[in-house]
Every structure is written in C-alpha cells, then in structure tokens.
Motif scaffolding. Structure first.
Motif, PDB file in Angstrom:
ATOM      1  N   TRP A 121      -5.321   8.623   1.058  1.00  0.00           N
ATOM      2  CA  TRP A 121      -6.009   7.687   0.177  1.00  0.00           C
ATOM      3  C   TRP A 121      -6.102   6.307   0.822  1.00  0.00           C
ATOM      4  O   TRP A 121      -5.162   5.832   1.473  1.00  0.00           O
ATOM      5  N   GLN A 156       0.824  -1.211   0.000  1.00  0.00           N
ATOM      6  CA  GLN A 156       0.000   0.000   0.000  1.00  0.00           C
ATOM      7  C   GLN A 156       0.856   1.258   0.000  1.00  0.00           C
ATOM      8  O   GLN A 156       0.552   2.242  -0.688  1.00  0.00           O
ATOM      9  N   ALA A 196       2.139   1.626  -3.462  1.00  0.00           N
ATOM     10  CA  ALA A 196       1.091   2.134  -4.354  1.00  0.00           C
ATOM     11  C   ALA A 196       0.912   3.638  -4.175  1.00  0.00           C
ATOM     12  O   ALA A 196       0.729   4.374  -5.166  1.00  0.00           O
ATOM     13  N   ARG A 197       0.947   4.115  -2.943  1.00  0.00           N
ATOM     14  CA  ARG A 197       0.784   5.557  -2.710  1.00  0.00           C
ATOM     15  C   ARG A 197       1.909   6.366  -3.355  1.00  0.00           C
ATOM     16  O   ARG A 197       1.683   7.440  -3.897  1.00  0.00           O
ATOM     17  N   VAL A 234      -6.195   2.515  -0.087  1.00  0.00           N
ATOM     18  CA  VAL A 234      -5.729   1.739  -1.237  1.00  0.00           C
ATOM     19  C   VAL A 234      -6.130   0.275  -1.079  1.00  0.00           C
ATOM     20  O   VAL A 234      -5.940  -0.318  -0.007  1.00  0.00           O
ATOM     21  N   ALA A 285      -4.133  -1.837  -8.513  1.00  0.00           N
ATOM     22  CA  ALA A 285      -4.463  -1.122  -7.279  1.00  0.00           C
ATOM     23  C   ALA A 285      -5.522  -0.068  -7.569  1.00  0.00           C
ATOM     24  O   ALA A 285      -5.520   0.567  -8.624  1.00  0.00           O
ATOM     25  N   THR A 314      -1.099  11.623  -1.617  1.00  0.00           N
ATOM     26  CA  THR A 314      -1.896  10.395  -1.475  1.00  0.00           C
ATOM     27  C   THR A 314      -1.946   9.894  -0.028  1.00  0.00           C
ATOM     28  O   THR A 314      -2.374   8.767   0.215  1.00  0.00           O
ATOM     29  N   ALA A 342      -7.673   3.242  -5.498  1.00  0.00           N
ATOM     30  CA  ALA A 342      -7.617   4.097  -4.309  1.00  0.00           C
ATOM     31  C   ALA A 342      -8.758   5.095  -4.320  1.00  0.00           C
ATOM     32  O   ALA A 342      -9.135   5.628  -5.367  1.00  0.00           O
TER      33      ALA A 342
END
Length: 267
Positions: free
Chosen positions: A108, A90, A93-94, A110, A123, A105, A125
């Motif tokens: 967010w 995660q 991903a951010r 996710v 992914a 982010t 979000a």
C-alpha cells in the motif's frame, strides 16, 4: 482552433469511471464521459484509458485523478511521540490498517495529512500497483499527472473554510458508499466507510447512518453533520437529534450530473 492545454479530471468509483476534460487555453466546452465497470482495478484502468483516448487532446495536458471507495482506505492515527520520520508514520499506518482491514498492507502507498504536534492524523492508502499503473497511463497519454487524490481528503480540503462547528461528522456520499469522518476538540477522532443506505439519503436513512458510523468509529455522537455528495443525495430534513449542513457537490465538474449522458456541454 484546437485547445493548447486541457485539464482532465477522472473519478474512479465502485461501479463507474468518469472523465471531464476542460480546455484551459483557449477556454471551451467541457467534454464529459463515463463508463460502467465491474469493480476490478483492471477494468477501471482500462475504461479510464479508453475515456482518455476518446477525449480531446492538447499539447500541454494535465490529469487529476480522484479515487473513491474501494480504491482508497482511511484511518485516523493516534499521536505517537516516538515517531519522528515520515517513514515511521507510514509504517505505523500500515500496521494499524492491516489490523483494521484484516489484509496485508505491504504494497500500500500511504499518505498522511500533516498536522500540529500531538494531534491525531488522517491517513489514506491505495495499492502501490494501482498507483504505478495510473502513473504509466498518464505518461502514455502524455499528460502531466497533477494529483492522485483520495476523495475524502479532497472534500476535506475543498470545504475546509465552510466547516465552522468544533464538533462534527463530515459525510461524503458516493453512489454506493458513504465515508464518515469525525472531529472533536480540533482533532480527528475516527473514520469509517459504509455501504450507502438502500433507501437512498432520505432523512431517516442519514440519521441511522450517522448513529451507526459513530458507534463504529467515534467516541462521541456529533450533533452537527456536514454532507457533500450528488445534489440528488441531499435530504430535505432530519429529526431533531442532528443539524444538517449541506456543503455541495464532490467537485464542481461533477455538479452537472444530467450532462454526463451528453458528449459535450458548455462550462
């Protein structure tokens, strides 16, 4: 006899919020309503709340929410051997999404699709504040929140068994946005969301959109396209470069497009 249990399905799109309420027991007519919104989260939540307040209510209701663009952002995460925990993925991903969308982010929420070792992962979000507001809305309405589902991943799961080609682009058509997800060699290769073609989903427009999306988000141009959307969005033909496969609507309760102007229709 009033329904004891009702399944509510809500859709948050760019300019519209829709709610379909289907009695589960005893079975009965589906109530469908929609409201226009101005594209802000506050208005979207307010309109959804109004639709729920006006909808039929049972004692054991459920609420499933389907979020379209711009409420959800997507990316494909390249595999990383050193990421062991969900929290690591995660965070990764951010970082990628912050660079991809040029926004912060930190707030967010996710969700990352599970997948086999070594494979890229899809992914999705949404803003954590929006998610918490939707949770509270369900509690206030005394509905069990079954899911908050990104529209693209919702379609991927719905039509998984219908997608046969090993290399393809999955195109999910909303009224104002089009999401394109690319897959090759059993792995996601890229995803991008674009504005819907001004001329609608005619064959030439869809062909140009598929090429543009591949240039922006993929390392290949697929020959096979799979399309899900409103039934008025299915083009009759494409040029010889692509093979189009029509999957169907975004959700069974959305298929009766003409019925949304009416207060109730029979399922």
């Amino acid at each position: 006899m009033s329904p004891l249990s009702i399944d509510h399905h809500g859709w948050l799109m760019r300019s519209q919020v829709m709610l379909a309420s289907k009695p589960r027991w005893p079975r009965g007519p589906v109530a469908r309503r929609s409201e226009a919104i101005d594209g802000t989260a506050d208005t979207a939540v307010l309109r959804l709340q109004q639709l729920l307040n006006d909808a039929p209510a049972g004692r054991f209701d459920t609420l499933t929410l389907h979020l379209g663009t711009p409420w959800v952002r997507y990316t494909v995460l390249p595999w990383q051997d050193n990421l062991k925990r969900d929290a690591d993925w995660q965070g990764y991903a951010r970082v990628l999404m912050a660079s991809q969308f040029n926004v912060a982010t930190d707030t967010w929420r996710v969700a990352i699709e599970p997948g086999p070792y070594g494979a890229p992962r899809l992914a999705a979000a949404i803003d954590q504040g929006l998610y918490q507001t939707l949770l509270e809305l369900a509690r206030t309405r005394k509905c069990r929140l079954s899911a908050v589902a990104p529209l693209l991943t919702d379609v991927v799961n719905r039509y998984h068994s219908a997608v046969k080609s090993p290399e393809f682009a999955l195109i999910v058509a909303e009224a104002e946005h089009i999401s394109c997800l690319f897959r090759k060699q059993r792995a996601w290769r890229g995803v991008v969301t674009l504005s819907a073609p001004a001329g609608g989903m005619a064959g030439a427009s869809l062909t140009a959109l598929a090429r543009d999306a591949a240039m922006l988000a993929s390392d290949f141009v697929p020959r096979t396209l799979y399309l899900a959307g409103g039934h008025d969005q299915a083009p009759e033909h494409l040029d010889g470069e692509f093979e189009l496969n029509w999957l169907g609507g975004l959700h069974p309760l959305l298929d009766a497009v003409r019925e949304w102007a009416r207060p109730e229709v029979v399922a």
